[in-house]
Design a protein around this motif. Structure first.
Motif, mmCIF file in Angstrom:
data_model
loop_
_atom_site.group_PDB
_atom_site.id
_atom_site.type_symbol
_atom_site.label_atom_id
_atom_site.label_comp_id
_atom_site.label_asym_id
_atom_site.label_seq_id
_atom_site.Cartn_x
_atom_site.Cartn_y
_atom_site.Cartn_z
ATOM 1 N N MET A 1 0.931 -1.275 0.075
ATOM 2 C CA MET A 1 0.086 -0.092 -0.068
ATOM 3 C C MET A 1 0.814 1.401 -0.029
ATOM 4 O O MET A 1 2.086 1.048 0.548
ATOM 5 C CB MET A 1 -0.981 -0.183 1.342
ATOM 6 N N GLY A 16 -0.344 -4.938 8.372
ATOM 7 C CA GLY A 16 -1.424 -3.545 8.516
ATOM 8 C C GLY A 16 -2.038 -3.322 9.861
ATOM 9 O O GLY A 16 -2.424 -2.297 9.983
ATOM 10 N N GLU A 17 -1.661 -4.203 10.690
ATOM 11 C CA GLU A 17 -2.207 -3.663 12.125
ATOM 12 C C GLU A 17 -1.025 -3.208 12.997
ATOM 13 O O GLU A 17 -1.349 -2.564 14.085
ATOM 14 C CB GLU A 17 -2.530 -5.124 12.747
ATOM 15 N N TRP A 60 -3.856 2.070 12.605
ATOM 16 C CA TRP A 60 -3.406 1.030 11.956
ATOM 17 C C TRP A 60 -2.489 1.572 10.542
ATOM 18 O O TRP A 60 -3.031 2.541 9.861
ATOM 19 C CB TRP A 60 -4.089 0.091 11.817
ATOM 20 N N ASP A 62 -2.922 -0.212 7.773
ATOM 21 C CA ASP A 62 -4.161 0.010 6.895
ATOM 22 C C ASP A 62 -4.742 1.170 6.718
ATOM 23 O O ASP A 62 -5.305 1.368 5.836
ATOM 24 C CB ASP A 62 -4.850 -1.169 7.374
ATOM 25 N N ASP A 63 -4.995 1.707 7.937
ATOM 26 C CA ASP A 63 -6.009 3.100 7.912
ATOM 27 C C ASP A 63 -5.198 4.125 6.803
ATOM 28 O O ASP A 63 -6.010 5.318 6.725
ATOM 29 C CB ASP A 63 -5.957 3.591 9.588
ATOM 30 N N GLU A 65 -3.428 4.154 4.387
ATOM 31 C CA GLU A 65 -3.346 3.895 2.693
ATOM 32 C C GLU A 65 -4.034 4.996 2.100
ATOM 33 O O GLU A 65 -5.056 5.440 2.407
ATOM 34 C CB GLU A 65 -4.038 2.453 2.293
#
Lengths: 156, 748
Positions: A1, A16-17, A60, A62-63, A65
């Motif tokens: 990402m 991602g965490e 995170w 992931d957040d 991206e």
């Protein structure tokens, strides 16, 4: 990402965490963002994601991206510092200095949203940022000085 | 003690290049002496361990004390720069590593300025005189014909001047004048002492580039986190190594050495996980799921322990001070007032949790630690890694707060052990939970005070008893409760002229690690003293400030030894730092004047007052509280009058007093660490709240500078805060708070 930190493009393919805090501090080597509690209780790790103040220990990877992350290292431009950074110096705000990256990032987000906050607005916005040295009244004055146009950005 | 110092190691810590060109020398130095040796290599002038001047005129100041917000690394150089008349922009500030040649480096007890003012002043003045003498010789004039000013030597007769750099080589050949031969600048000529010079780290602070212990990074470094036995003296009984190793990024799982008494600054044992980043280490530790047995302290329950403390108050008296006959005076009193006060365990909670980084370089160990005392790191770490203390090079990083916690370097030993095991640099990262659950807690205390009033409401006797587990038990397990040093923090220098005064202690034993926290046992002692004066004032029908003045009595210097007390006066002689009642009264009166104490207040508002001398500094507080109909408490304003003698950096003194009010307000409103089954029940800022911006009073500070001798600054602002707040609550509501924290007592 993919995402950006202080305007720089970043590619990340790890867990991602992982909280953004540890990515910044351990992987990217950007230690201006501080570790205080790891639980979103103290605000020392505050950064901006797309201009909004967030706790990087609760964000995170992931957040983030596709977002633009700004840290204390990227608040000013080169030698030209943000008005709040100048105000912090003019009012001798920091004692130990540890929480101040987070305080400044939180205050910058406040002023971006609300250029002329009341004292209550300041209390509300800054309530999540603990300063154990107790520099709060100088923080308040510095935000006030910038809101009132008394202090501008520049060099230190 | 004389030992050899190799100056090459000092070079390693210099910031910037070209400061000392190829200088390698050894010279005998006296570790605690000042002008121990003059070294003449490469023409550099070395006036003391704390000051050298390079050939290009750069002034190198070796700051042996750490920076944790109190401003020492700016204030100490101000002293040298002033006497040297140096240009501030030409100073190279060197954060000195741990070395006995610097004397006491334990940045603790509010000592940095008060213990090193003379030494630093002497260093600056001596170097200035050497430069002046060198210039006089070069110009062929007498020494009184030249004068140092702003980094130049001026010839008074010709008006000609030259930069310090012109004279460094020649001055380096001269003997260093000793303390009897230096002359100091007149107060009016001071350029830095007494001026609010900006913190040398300011730009780093506001741009995020300052390096704290948690921020250290070394090539190839591993990150460590650990789970320690939740009960002091407990042991690791099991864990799942495979599960931890299966976490991506985890490199190793390591058992830390088993802890054995005495407590001292030893690491607690437990299990560490090493990984390529902190997140992986934390995940690995969670997966390892270490288990522990409790050991001897597994029954510690603070609610039950409080009962034991009250039994100690009822029980045997260990007398520490006696004047007159309090018991007879109490028996003959018109009114006897008695009150019990309780203060729970407290925790420092610096914003930066402890951290240490260790890296082996051949046979020596380099460490970067957010420590208050790099020498104590050397001493603590050495036995765990088979080195002598001098083989460990310790740099004190900036400290993200400390308040006493970081003078106990248990965490540094962990880093060193793990780095040795891993064969790589290791950063030991303490989490907030680690910090809260494995502190050296402020002690837990009970106090009973009795006062006798005569028919005019005058106090004829004061009897005070305190019981708490002692800090000293961590070093000597035989210690059974308060020692004289701890009693001396507030109780042996009770400044009252009352004819009958007695101070006793009750025995107690500790079951967690007890340590010192900002202002130490002054916290509970000032709380009881300040509260009880208020109680007596109300019983005697007087204003509290008047009751203080009446109790303090005449202007005089108090010598507690006359009443049989073993009083240590914060390590100072009573000649240099007397217990001066006039100064105490002056700060009290100033706080009254600033705040308008005594005036009518609106409904629900109250003003409270207290005053206390600690760390040889005098501080009075007036605090305003507002109590709503629902009992909701706020503390909008506070006024502080402080007399710390000479204020080297007045704005920093003000800032310390402002911060101390917030710290004291946190103690009063929220501070409470509890234990159950030997385990600390709080783990983060939700369970152990500290004041946030909206709870923190606006503080106005006045500095009374009555002498030219600096006292302590970092701690003395704390003690009078809590009693001023609870007295204000009484003034507003009639509700007397005798136990801290105030917490839910207002709404219960």
């Amino acid at each position: 990402m993919d995402f950006k930190i202080n305007g720089r493009a970043i590619s990340y393919d790890g867990d991602g965490e992982m909280p953004l805090l540890w990515y910044l501090r351990d992987l990217a080597g950007m230690t201006g963002t501080k570790f205080g509690c790891g639980a979103g209780l103290c605000g020392a790790c505050t950064v901006h994601v797309d201009g909004m103040a967030v706790r990087s220990c609760q964000t995170w990877m992931d957040d983030v991206e596709g977002t633009e992350v700004t840290t204390i290292e990227g608040l000013g431009t080169g030698d030209m510092l943000h008005a709040l950074q100048i105000a912090w110096a003019e009012n001798n705000v920091p004692q130990c200095g540890y929480c101040q990256s987070g305080q400044i990032m939180q205050a910058a987000s406040l002023l971006a949203d609300n250029p002329n906050p009341t004292d209550e607005d300041i209390d509300m916005a800054m309530s999540g940022n603990i300063c154990r040295c107790g520099t709060y009244q100088r923080i308040k004055k510095s935000i006030r000085d910038v809101a009132d146009g008394k202090i501008k950005g520049g060099k230190l | 003690m004389t030992h050899m110092v190799e100056n090459v190691s000092r070079r390693g810590v210099l910031k910037g290049a070209g400061i000392i060109g190829g200088l390698v020398l050894t010279a005998p130095l006296v570790s605690k002496g000042l002008m121990a040796a003059i070294k003449k290599a490469s023409g550099q002038l070395e006036a003391s361990n704390y000051l050298s001047i390079s050939e290009d005129g750069t002034v190198n100041i070796y700051i042996h004390r750490v920076e944790m917000g109190q401003g020492s690394r700016t204030g100490l150089p101000q002293i040298i720069a002033d006497e040297l008349d140096a240009d501030w922009s030409r100073i190279n500030f060197v954060a000195a590593f741990g070395d006995q040649k610097f004397g006491d480096q334990n940045t603790d007890g509010s000592t940095s300025i008060r213990k090193f003012y003379d030494t630093f002043r002497h260093a600056g003045a001596a170097a200035r005189m050497m430069l002046e003498q060198a210039a006089a010789e070069k110009w062929g004039v007498s020494a009184d014909q030249v004068m140092a000013k702003e980094h130049r030597i001026h010839n008074k007769a010709t008006g000609k001047s030259a930069d310090y750099s012109e004279f460094v080589a020649a001055a380096a050949e001269l003997p260093v004048p000793d303390a009897t031969k230096v002359s100091y600048k007149a107060k009016a000529d001071r350029r830095y002492i007494g001026k609010s010079v900006r913190n040398i780290y300011m730009k780093d602070f506001v741009t995020g580039s300052s390096q704290f212990g948690q921020d250290v990074r070394r090539e190839g470094m591993l990150y460590a986190v650990a789970k320690r036995p939740p009960v002091v003296g407990g042991k690791l009984t099991g864990y799942n190594k495979e599960a931890a190793m299966a976490v991506k990024g985890v490199v190793d799982v390591v058992e830390l050495p088993v802890f054995e008494k005495p407590i001292m600054f030893k690491p607690l044992g437990g299990l560490a996980v090493l990984a390529t980043n902190t997140y992986a280490a934390k995940k690995g530790l969670e997966a390892a799921a270490p288990e522990f047995e409790a050991g001897d302290n597994g029954g510690y329950d603070t609610a039950e322990y409080e009962k034991i403390l009250w039994q100690a108050i009822d029980g045997e008296d260990v007398n520490h001070l006696k004047r007159g006959d309090v018991d007879t005076a109490l028996a003959n009193a018109v009114t006897v007032v008695e009150a019990d006060y309780f203060v729970p365990h407290l925790h420092h909670a610096p914003m930066e949790p402890p951290a240490a980084t260790a890296e082996w370089q051949g046979d020596t160990l380099r460490m970067w630690v957010c420590c208050q005392d790099p020498q104590s790191v050397q001493d603590t770490v050495a036995p765990y890694v088979g080195l002598k203390p001098v083989q460990i090079h310790v740099e004190a990083t900036l400290l993200g707060g400390a308040f006493g916690r970081k003078s106990k370097p248990d965490f540094a030993a962990e880093a060193a052990i793990l780095a040795k095991h891993a064969g790589k640099p290791v950063k030991m990262v303490w989490t907030r939970e680690d910090d809260m659950q494995h502190s050296y807690y402020h002690t837990i205390s009970a106090q009973r005070v009795k006062g006798a009033l005569d028919v005019d409401g005058r106090v004829t006797a004061w009897k005070h008893k305190t019981a708490f587990p002692s800090i000293f038990e961590i070093f000597d397990p035989r210690t059974e409760g308060p020692v004289a040093m701890e009693m001396g923090l507030g109780l042996l220098d009770i400044p009252f002229e009352t004819p009958n005064l007695q101070v006793d202690a009750g025995k107690a034993r500790g079951h967690v690690r007890i340590g010192w926290m900002r202002s130490v046992t002054n916290i509970q002692h000032a709380f009881a003293l300040g509260s009880f004066v208020d109680e007596l004032a109300h019983a005697g029908g007087k204003r509290t400030d008047d009751m203080w003045l009446e109790l303090i009595g005449s202007d005089r210097m108090i010598d507690p030894a006359k009443d049989g007390a073993d009083y240590s006066n914060y390590g100072e002689t009573l000649d240099r730092h007397p217990v001066d009642t006039a100064r105490l009264k002056a700060v009290l009166k100033k706080a009254v004047e600033m705040s308008g104490y005594g005036k009518e207040m609106p409904k629900g508002h109250g003003l409270g007052i207290s005053v206390h001398r600690s760390f040889v500094t005098y501080v009075a507080n007036v605090v305003e509280v507002v109590v709503g109909d629902d009992g909701r408490l706020s503390v909008p304003r506070a006024w502080v009058a402080a007399d710390c003698g000479l204020a080297v950096n007045p704005d920093r003194v003000k800032a310390q007093m402002e911060g101390a009010v917030v710290f004291g307000t946190s103690i009063a409103l929220h501070g409470e660490i509890t234990a159950k089954d030997g385990r600390i029940e709080q783990s983060n800022f939700d369970g152990y709240p500290v004041c946030r911006i909206e709870e923190s009073p606006h503080v106005e500070v006045a500095i009374l500078e009555t002498t030219g001798v600096p006292g302590g600054v970092g701690e003395p602002g704390v003690p009078p805060v809590a009693p001023a707040i609870t007295n204000a609550i009484f003034a507003a509501t009639g509700n007397r708070i005798r136990r801290l924290p105030i917490g839910h007592q207002m709404t219960a």
